[in-house]
Design a protein around this motif. Sequence first.
Motif, PDB file in Angstrom:
ATOM      1  N   SER A 252       8.948  31.840 -47.207  1.00 10.79           N
ATOM      2  CA  SER A 252      10.218  31.144 -47.421  1.00 10.79           C
ATOM      3  C   SER A 252      11.212  31.681 -46.409  1.00 10.79           C
ATOM      4  CB  SER A 252      10.736  31.380 -48.846  1.00 10.79           C
ATOM      5  OG  SER A 252      11.194  32.713 -48.998  1.00 10.79           O
ATOM      6  N   PRO A 253      12.234  30.891 -46.068  1.00 10.90           N
ATOM      7  CA  PRO A 253      13.246  31.374 -45.107  1.00 10.90           C
ATOM      8  C   PRO A 253      13.908  32.672 -45.553  1.00 10.90           C
ATOM      9  CG  PRO A 253      13.470  29.002 -45.444  1.00 10.90           C
ATOM     10  CD  PRO A 253      12.482  29.488 -46.467  1.00 10.90           C
ATOM     11  N   LEU A 254      14.182  32.799 -46.844  1.00 15.12           N
ATOM     12  CA  LEU A 254      14.820  34.015 -47.335  1.00 15.12           C
ATOM     13  C   LEU A 254      13.868  35.202 -47.289  1.00 15.12           C
ATOM     14  CD1 LEU A 254      16.841  32.677 -50.413  1.00 15.12           C
ATOM     15  CD2 LEU A 254      17.732  33.409 -48.193  1.00 15.12           C
ATOM     16  N   GLY A 255      12.566  34.911 -47.420  1.00 17.84           N
ATOM     17  CA  GLY A 255      11.581  35.985 -47.386  1.00 17.84           C
ATOM     18  C   GLY A 255      11.590  36.723 -46.070  1.00 17.84           C
TER      19      GLY A 255
ATOM     20  N   GLY B 238      13.986  39.385 -46.257  1.00 16.40           N
ATOM     21  CA  GLY B 238      13.820  40.346 -47.346  1.00 16.40           C
ATOM     22  C   GLY B 238      14.675  40.025 -48.546  1.00 16.40           C
ATOM     23  N   LEU B 239      15.064  38.738 -48.716  1.00 14.96           N
ATOM     24  CA  LEU B 239      15.972  38.350 -49.789  1.00 14.96           C
ATOM     25  C   LEU B 239      15.372  37.306 -50.717  1.00 14.96           C
ATOM     26  CD1 LEU B 239      19.230  38.022 -47.631  1.00 14.96           C
ATOM     27  CD2 LEU B 239      18.546  39.968 -49.043  1.00 14.96           C
ATOM     28  N   ASP B 240      14.064  37.214 -50.785  1.00 15.94           N
ATOM     29  CA  ASP B 240      13.412  36.161 -51.556  1.00 15.94           C
ATOM     30  C   ASP B 240      13.627  36.383 -53.054  1.00 15.94           C
ATOM     31  OD1 ASP B 240      11.865  34.216 -52.604  1.00 15.94           O
ATOM     32  OD2 ASP B 240       9.982  34.837 -51.662  1.00 15.94           O
ATOM     33  N   PRO B 241      14.378  35.498 -53.727  1.00 18.86           N
ATOM     34  CA  PRO B 241      14.647  35.697 -55.159  1.00 18.86           C
ATOM     35  C   PRO B 241      13.420  35.411 -56.023  1.00 18.86           C
ATOM     36  CG  PRO B 241      15.585  33.625 -54.427  1.00 18.86           C
ATOM     37  CD  PRO B 241      15.070  34.315 -53.198  1.00 18.86           C
ATOM     38  N   PHE B 242      12.392  34.750 -55.459  1.00 21.04           N
ATOM     39  CA  PHE B 242      11.197  34.398 -56.230  1.00 21.04           C
ATOM     40  C   PHE B 242      10.035  35.362 -55.971  1.00 21.04           C
ATOM     41  CE2 PHE B 242      13.515  30.466 -55.216  1.00 21.04           C
ATOM     42  CZ  PHE B 242      13.870  30.077 -56.500  1.00 21.04           C
ATOM     43  N   LYS B 243      10.300  36.408 -55.241  1.00 17.49           N
ATOM     44  CA  LYS B 243       9.244  37.345 -54.902  1.00 17.49           C
ATOM     45  C   LYS B 243       8.735  38.075 -56.143  1.00 17.49           C
ATOM     46  CE  LYS B 243       8.407  41.591 -52.280  1.00 17.49           C
ATOM     47  NZ  LYS B 243       8.979  42.584 -51.359  1.00 17.49           N
TER      48      LYS B 243
ATOM     49  N   ASN C 158       2.049  36.775 -39.956  1.00 20.90           N
ATOM     50  CA  ASN C 158       3.469  36.984 -40.239  1.00 20.90           C
ATOM     51  C   ASN C 158       3.697  38.467 -40.521  1.00 20.90           C
ATOM     52  OD1 ASN C 158       6.000  37.179 -41.709  1.00 20.90           O
ATOM     53  ND2 ASN C 158       5.911  34.966 -41.993  1.00 20.90           N
ATOM     54  N   PRO C 159       4.701  39.092 -39.908  1.00 27.37           N
ATOM     55  CA  PRO C 159       4.961  40.517 -40.160  1.00 27.37           C
ATOM     56  C   PRO C 159       5.157  40.854 -41.631  1.00 27.37           C
ATOM     57  CG  PRO C 159       6.222  39.777 -38.262  1.00 27.37           C
ATOM     58  CD  PRO C 159       5.606  38.547 -38.871  1.00 27.37           C
ATOM     59  N   ASN C 160       5.609  39.893 -42.424  1.00 24.54           N
ATOM     60  CA  ASN C 160       5.822  40.161 -43.842  1.00 24.54           C
ATOM     61  C   ASN C 160       4.525  40.501 -44.569  1.00 24.54           C
ATOM     62  OD1 ASN C 160       8.581  39.730 -43.679  1.00 24.54           O
ATOM     63  ND2 ASN C 160       8.407  37.545 -44.125  1.00 24.54           N
ATOM     64  N   GLU C 161       3.406  40.091 -43.990  1.00 28.17           N
ATOM     65  CA  GLU C 161       2.123  40.349 -44.644  1.00 28.17           C
ATOM     66  C   GLU C 161       1.814  41.842 -44.672  1.00 28.17           C
ATOM     67  OE1 GLU C 161       0.771  36.011 -42.923  1.00 28.17           O
ATOM     68  OE2 GLU C 161      -0.329  37.801 -42.265  1.00 28.17           O
ATOM     69  N   MET C 162       2.019  42.527 -43.552  1.00 23.31           N
ATOM     70  CA  MET C 162       1.771  43.971 -43.555  1.00 23.31           C
ATOM     71  C   MET C 162       2.860  44.724 -44.305  1.00 23.31           C
ATOM     72  SD  MET C 162      -1.090  44.984 -42.521  1.00 23.31           S
ATOM     73  CE  MET C 162      -0.686  46.739 -42.519  1.00 23.31           C
ATOM     74  N   ILE C 163       4.053  44.178 -44.370  1.00 22.34           N
ATOM     75  CA  ILE C 163       5.085  44.782 -45.214  1.00 22.34           C
ATOM     76  C   ILE C 163       4.622  44.754 -46.666  1.00 22.34           C
ATOM     77  CG2 ILE C 163       7.448  44.522 -46.086  1.00 22.34           C
ATOM     78  CD1 ILE C 163       8.232  43.471 -43.326  1.00 22.34           C
ATOM     79  N   ALA C 164       4.013  43.637 -47.081  1.00 14.09           N
ATOM     80  CA  ALA C 164       3.493  43.528 -48.445  1.00 14.09           C
ATOM     81  C   ALA C 164       2.357  44.521 -48.677  1.00 14.09           C
ATOM     82  CB  ALA C 164       3.013  42.104 -48.707  1.00 14.09           C
ATOM     83  N   VAL C 165       1.537  44.784 -47.644  1.00 14.71           N
ATOM     84  CA  VAL C 165       0.468  45.776 -47.786  1.00 14.71           C
ATOM     85  C   VAL C 165       1.066  47.155 -48.031  1.00 14.71           C
ATOM     86  CG1 VAL C 165      -1.484  46.890 -46.633  1.00 14.71           C
ATOM     87  CG2 VAL C 165      -1.125  44.424 -46.371  1.00 14.71           C
TER      88      VAL C 165
END
Length: 320
Positions: free
Chosen positions: A181-184, A187-192, A214-221
């Motif tokens: 999502s754009p907010l994701g 780092g502001l995703d309210p649905f995370k 997407n860089p967010n994938e390794m952040i999630a790891v």
Amino acid sequence: EMSRVLLLLCGLGASARPPLTSLKPVSHGSSSRCASAVGIIGKGLSSSHMGSRLRAVQKQPGATPLQRNMKTWAFSGSGFPSNYNDVVRRASGAVRQMIEDGKQLIEIEFPVTGLAAVPGDGEGAGEMTLSAQYTREILIAMESMNRRTRVFFPDEQEAKRQTKLFKDVNNIKIDFLTRPSPLGDLGLDPFKVEMRDRIKDDDELFVIAYPSFNPNEMIAVRELADQDDMRRPIIVINGELDRIRSGYYPAFFYPRLQGAMKGFLENFDQALYIHNFKGTRGGALLRTYPGEYQVFRRDGNKMRVCWVGAREGGGAAPWM
């Protein structure tokens, strides 16, 4: 730069430059290029240890010094993989050994469009499909471990797309790392959903399938590792972590990624790692746990070892 020296000594050319930064030269008393490369060793590998290996090669009968040092030679009992069945066998066997040894963060990295290829040689979606197929084969080869495994795909859509492919793999559950999502991206995703709420008490192993888009994938790891109080093993398959290591994502533009990877990425140990170098004198860097790192030079259809080394403590790759 030591990585440049190593590659030139191995005859790979200046165009192929891996991030080998923690290496140091050791006197070895040989003048051949490849013997010089063998003399460059990683932290913690004593000159006497390397010397005994080099002497084993030099004792081969009927070979000149250059031939003895350039001969295809599997120091760790495993030369360069001959096919993808060999890749799957080595990767699954190494993971089994690493888990027995108590390793938590495990990396498997290999090219999917050919054993001489590099990431990006194929079309993006095609490479992801191949990575999914090889991830499936690795998991099937690991079934005898009888560990309940949660497989995280990069995002929700990819998890749905690959569910059918993995339906016949035992003891796995399909999950995903991100819901883009754009907010994701900020780092502001309210649905995370927090990673601690995604994992279950009966999970025994986490496999992360190609978190490289997407860089967010390794952040999630990283969040998964931090939020798992049981510290279960995490296996990242074809995450292209070298892009992060090499500075592909500058901290100025990707502060969340760089912050998350600090103190984390260097703790990964490589189960099976293949990094190819292209050019007229190409080659590859290979490691199969618990063996040493080997630099191979391509000579026609053959791969010839020209450097072998390790890192202090037997841990992560020598550029860490």
